[in-house]
Design a protein around this motif. Sequence first.
Motif, PDB file in Angstrom:
ATOM      1  N   ALA A  89      81.126  49.192  10.183  1.00  0.00           N
ATOM      2  CA  ALA A  89      81.614  48.206  10.203  1.00  0.00           C
ATOM      3  C   ALA A  89      82.691  47.431  11.331  1.00  0.00           C
ATOM      4  CB  ALA A  89      81.957  47.557   8.720  1.00  0.00           C
ATOM      5  N   SER A  90      82.346  48.640  12.760  1.00  0.00           N
ATOM      6  CA  SER A  90      82.997  47.754  13.352  1.00  0.00           C
ATOM      7  C   SER A  90      82.626  47.763  14.828  1.00  0.00           C
ATOM      8  CB  SER A  90      84.517  48.938  13.924  1.00  0.00           C
ATOM      9  OG  SER A  90      83.545  49.805  13.864  1.00  0.00           O
ATOM     10  N   ARG A  91      83.068  47.928  16.043  1.00  0.00           N
ATOM     11  CA  ARG A  91      82.302  47.371  16.982  1.00  0.00           C
ATOM     12  C   ARG A  91      81.646  49.320  17.642  1.00  0.00           C
ATOM     13  NH1 ARG A  91      86.368  45.554  21.449  1.00  0.00           N
ATOM     14  NH2 ARG A  91      85.952  42.834  20.649  1.00  0.00           N
ATOM     15  N   GLY A  92      82.417  50.379  16.790  1.00  0.00           N
ATOM     16  CA  GLY A  92      81.943  51.296  17.629  1.00  0.00           C
ATOM     17  C   GLY A  92      82.508  52.643  18.134  1.00  0.00           C
ATOM     18  N   ALA A  93      82.570  53.241  18.449  1.00  0.00           N
ATOM     19  CA  ALA A  93      83.103  53.863  18.986  1.00  0.00           C
ATOM     20  C   ALA A  93      82.676  54.963  19.227  1.00  0.00           C
ATOM     21  CB  ALA A  93      84.458  54.820  17.975  1.00  0.00           C
ATOM     22  N   ALA A  94      83.805  55.915  20.235  1.00  0.00           N
ATOM     23  CA  ALA A  94      83.155  57.482  20.600  1.00  0.00           C
ATOM     24  C   ALA A  94      83.943  58.801  20.022  1.00  0.00           C
ATOM     25  CB  ALA A  94      83.599  57.232  22.476  1.00  0.00           C
ATOM     26  N   VAL A  95      83.781  59.278  19.333  1.00  0.00           N
ATOM     27  CA  VAL A  95      84.565  60.042  18.822  1.00  0.00           C
ATOM     28  C   VAL A  95      83.965  61.690  18.549  1.00  0.00           C
ATOM     29  CG1 VAL A  95      82.907  59.921  16.020  1.00  0.00           C
ATOM     30  CG2 VAL A  95      84.919  60.061  15.998  1.00  0.00           C
ATOM     31  N   ALA A  96      84.754  62.362  18.019  1.00  0.00           N
ATOM     32  CA  ALA A  96      84.548  64.015  18.632  1.00  0.00           C
ATOM     33  C   ALA A  96      85.247  64.725  17.640  1.00  0.00           C
ATOM     34  CB  ALA A  96      84.693  64.607  19.905  1.00  0.00           C
ATOM     35  N   VAL A  97      85.216  65.823  16.889  1.00  0.00           N
ATOM     36  CA  VAL A  97      85.871  66.315  16.424  1.00  0.00           C
ATOM     37  C   VAL A  97      85.806  67.978  16.484  1.00  0.00           C
ATOM     38  CG1 VAL A  97      85.679  65.328  14.098  1.00  0.00           C
ATOM     39  CG2 VAL A  97      83.620  66.760  14.348  1.00  0.00           C
ATOM     40  N   THR A  98      87.034  68.669  16.208  1.00  0.00           N
ATOM     41  CA  THR A  98      86.463  69.816  16.070  1.00  0.00           C
ATOM     42  C   THR A  98      86.776  70.630  15.342  1.00  0.00           C
ATOM     43  OG1 THR A  98      87.560  72.020  18.779  1.00  0.00           O
ATOM     44  CG2 THR A  98      89.117  69.856  17.734  1.00  0.00           C
ATOM     45  N   ARG A  99      86.807  72.704  15.586  1.00  0.00           N
ATOM     46  CA  ARG A  99      87.533  72.679  15.412  1.00  0.00           C
ATOM     47  C   ARG A  99      88.178  74.419  14.913  1.00  0.00           C
ATOM     48  NH1 ARG A  99      87.123  73.048   9.112  1.00  0.00           N
ATOM     49  NH2 ARG A  99      85.953  71.697   8.869  1.00  0.00           N
ATOM     50  N   LEU A 100      88.366  74.744  14.748  1.00  0.00           N
ATOM     51  CA  LEU A 100      89.807  76.394  15.370  1.00  0.00           C
ATOM     52  C   LEU A 100      90.324  77.048  14.294  1.00  0.00           C
ATOM     53  CD1 LEU A 100      90.596  77.212  18.207  1.00  0.00           C
ATOM     54  CD2 LEU A 100      92.683  76.032  18.073  1.00  0.00           C
ATOM     55  N   ASP A 101      89.788  77.804  15.117  1.00  0.00           N
ATOM     56  CA  ASP A 101      90.428  79.380  14.352  1.00  0.00           C
ATOM     57  C   ASP A 101      91.038  80.129  15.174  1.00  0.00           C
ATOM     58  OD1 ASP A 101      90.054  81.080  10.993  1.00  0.00           O
ATOM     59  OD2 ASP A 101      89.711  82.743  13.361  1.00  0.00           O
ATOM     60  N   ARG A 102      92.735  80.228  14.757  1.00  0.00           N
ATOM     61  CA  ARG A 102      92.934  81.103  15.644  1.00  0.00           C
ATOM     62  C   ARG A 102      92.853  82.757  15.786  1.00  0.00           C
ATOM     63  NH1 ARG A 102      96.874  76.527  14.376  1.00  0.00           N
ATOM     64  NH2 ARG A 102      97.487  75.111  16.405  1.00  0.00           N
ATOM     65  N   ALA A 103      92.423  83.116  14.200  1.00  0.00           N
ATOM     66  CA  ALA A 103      92.685  84.246  14.772  1.00  0.00           C
ATOM     67  C   ALA A 103      91.485  85.251  15.950  1.00  0.00           C
ATOM     68  CB  ALA A 103      92.671  84.893  13.062  1.00  0.00           C
ATOM     69  N   SER A 104      90.545  84.238  15.540  1.00  0.00           N
ATOM     70  CA  SER A 104      89.193  85.571  15.933  1.00  0.00           C
ATOM     71  C   SER A 104      88.941  84.158  17.823  1.00  0.00           C
ATOM     72  CB  SER A 104      88.061  84.601  15.251  1.00  0.00           C
ATOM     73  OG  SER A 104      88.033  82.340  15.029  1.00  0.00           O
ATOM     74  N   GLY A 105      90.127  82.758  17.677  1.00  0.00           N
ATOM     75  CA  GLY A 105      89.521  82.563  19.103  1.00  0.00           C
ATOM     76  C   GLY A 105      88.286  81.194  19.103  1.00  0.00           C
ATOM     77  N   ARG A 106      87.970  81.210  17.694  1.00  0.00           N
ATOM     78  CA  ARG A 106      86.247  80.214  17.980  1.00  0.00           C
ATOM     79  C   ARG A 106      86.406  78.785  17.447  1.00  0.00           C
ATOM     80  NH1 ARG A 106      82.335  79.125  13.555  1.00  0.00           N
ATOM     81  NH2 ARG A 106      80.257  79.366  14.715  1.00  0.00           N
ATOM     82  N   VAL A 107      85.707  78.220  18.281  1.00  0.00           N
ATOM     83  CA  VAL A 107      86.215  76.940  18.714  1.00  0.00           C
ATOM     84  C   VAL A 107      84.286  76.274  18.264  1.00  0.00           C
ATOM     85  CG1 VAL A 107      86.614  75.562  19.641  1.00  0.00           C
ATOM     86  CG2 VAL A 107      88.307  76.947  20.446  1.00  0.00           C
ATOM     87  N   VAL A 108      84.214  75.525  17.084  1.00  0.00           N
ATOM     88  CA  VAL A 108      83.799  74.811  17.523  1.00  0.00           C
ATOM     89  C   VAL A 108      84.200  73.160  17.243  1.00  0.00           C
ATOM     90  CG1 VAL A 108      81.887  73.782  14.900  1.00  0.00           C
ATOM     91  CG2 VAL A 108      82.726  75.924  15.023  1.00  0.00           C
ATOM     92  N   PHE A 109      82.517  73.007  17.277  1.00  0.00           N
ATOM     93  CA  PHE A 109      82.900  71.123  18.356  1.00  0.00           C
ATOM     94  C   PHE A 109      81.801  70.347  18.456  1.00  0.00           C
ATOM     95  CE2 PHE A 109      83.198  67.967  22.113  1.00  0.00           C
ATOM     96  CZ  PHE A 109      83.714  67.415  21.414  1.00  0.00           C
ATOM     97  N   ALA A 110      82.062  69.311  18.130  1.00  0.00           N
ATOM     98  CA  ALA A 110      80.792  67.771  17.950  1.00  0.00           C
ATOM     99  C   ALA A 110      81.507  66.252  17.736  1.00  0.00           C
ATOM    100  CB  ALA A 110      79.536  67.778  16.219  1.00  0.00           C
ATOM    101  N   GLY A 111      80.673  65.797  18.911  1.00  0.00           N
ATOM    102  CA  GLY A 111      80.673  64.372  19.282  1.00  0.00           C
ATOM    103  C   GLY A 111      79.856  63.969  19.217  1.00  0.00           C
ATOM    104  N   ILE A 112      79.536  62.421  19.191  1.00  0.00           N
ATOM    105  CA  ILE A 112      78.855  61.671  19.152  1.00  0.00           C
ATOM    106  C   ILE A 112      79.725  60.394  20.502  1.00  0.00           C
ATOM    107  CG2 ILE A 112      77.577  58.957  18.925  1.00  0.00           C
ATOM    108  CD1 ILE A 112      77.276  60.362  16.106  1.00  0.00           C
ATOM    109  N   GLY A 113      79.205  60.358  22.202  1.00  0.00           N
ATOM    110  CA  GLY A 113      79.880  59.465  23.064  1.00  0.00           C
ATOM    111  C   GLY A 113      80.985  60.338  24.016  1.00  0.00           C
ATOM    112  N   ASN A 114      81.355  59.789  24.834  1.00  0.00           N
ATOM    113  CA  ASN A 114      81.778  60.194  26.041  1.00  0.00           C
ATOM    114  C   ASN A 114      83.762  60.887  25.265  1.00  0.00           C
ATOM    115  OD1 ASN A 114      82.412  57.366  25.288  1.00  0.00           O
ATOM    116  ND2 ASN A 114      82.406  57.013  27.887  1.00  0.00           N
ATOM    117  N   ILE A 115      84.005  61.584  25.278  1.00  0.00           N
ATOM    118  CA  ILE A 115      84.852  62.405  24.529  1.00  0.00           C
ATOM    119  C   ILE A 115      84.808  63.321  25.000  1.00  0.00           C
ATOM    120  CG2 ILE A 115      86.540  63.034  22.752  1.00  0.00           C
ATOM    121  CD1 ILE A 115      86.567  59.979  22.277  1.00  0.00           C
TER     122      ILE A 115
END
Length: 333
Positions: free
Chosen positions: A216-242
């Motif tokens: 319903a908007s003009r749209g966006a580039a958007v990205a999300v990440t999840r960081l687990d500090r104990a393991s250092g695991r980083v999971v990332f997903a994005g649409i567009g130029n973030i």
Amino acid sequence: MIRSGNEAWFRVEDASAIGAARRAATLLASGMGFSETTRERMAIAVSEAASNLVKHAVEGMMLIRPHPQAVAVVEVLALDKGPGISDLGRAWRDGYSTVGTLGIGLGGITRMATAHDVYSVPGRGTVICMHFTADGRPLPASHVSGLIRPIGEESVCGDAFACFDTPEAAVAMVCDGLGHGEPAAEASRRAVKVFQEHGDLPLTSLLERLHHALRASRGAAVAVTRLDRASGRVVFAGIGNIAAWIVHPEGRQGLISLPGIAGHYSRTVREYAYVAPPHSMVVMHSDGLSSRWDITTFPGLTARSPAVMAATLLREAGTRRDDACVLVLKVTP
């Protein structure tokens, strides 16, 4: 919940900006219930920092805002592309002054703050971060910080960030609304609202919800990440130029975002997993910052606070031709 908003940027290039910054800081502190004595101390520190920018800095900027994580805390950032401070140890001493440096009054300025952090590279510039609390109690260490800055003289920014953060883990989002001005800001506000309501979902599900909400908007580039500090695991997903990176003193590793515009078109949403080394940082930013910055030219920066890291990158890589947003997460608390 950590989110962008209520940012007040000042260009500090002439004496008139000193009073404007001081008044903005004291007005904000008054609304937070700061005592008169605390407001006066903060006003002196802000005036001195702004005065130093006018006298000695190049492209001096100051940001005054409520702390994005803590209640009743004012955060002040002063950044410049000036000559830098060659000897921070000497600069802390009261009365120390060398023509062409930003060292005048630094010890007094930061002593008035509840907490502070300073980073400077000779020939590159200086970033000073100060926090002032209403009750004077120490401020807990921060693991995340983000900054937004609108294009030109716009009053709203089309970029935004949000984050749920604990010492164990963090989930974060950066959104860049298409274009700039109020329509772009509205797209980012929609994204922040969805993130606030559904930030506990798996990243692909969260990104799909964001994609749907932005139709319903003009749209966006958007990205999300999840960081687990104990393991250092980083999971990332994005649409567009973030742009997103795992950053350490020796360099950086890029994280994969798929082409598209959230709300309009994208490939199948995918997430990617990485392992971040201890004491590294996860950096996400919109294309209001160039991706050409080189962390190896800033010795010791990854050891500074997330706020100073974010401000240094914005100063170094930010462009005036677009809204800008940068978010920094510490991997190791």
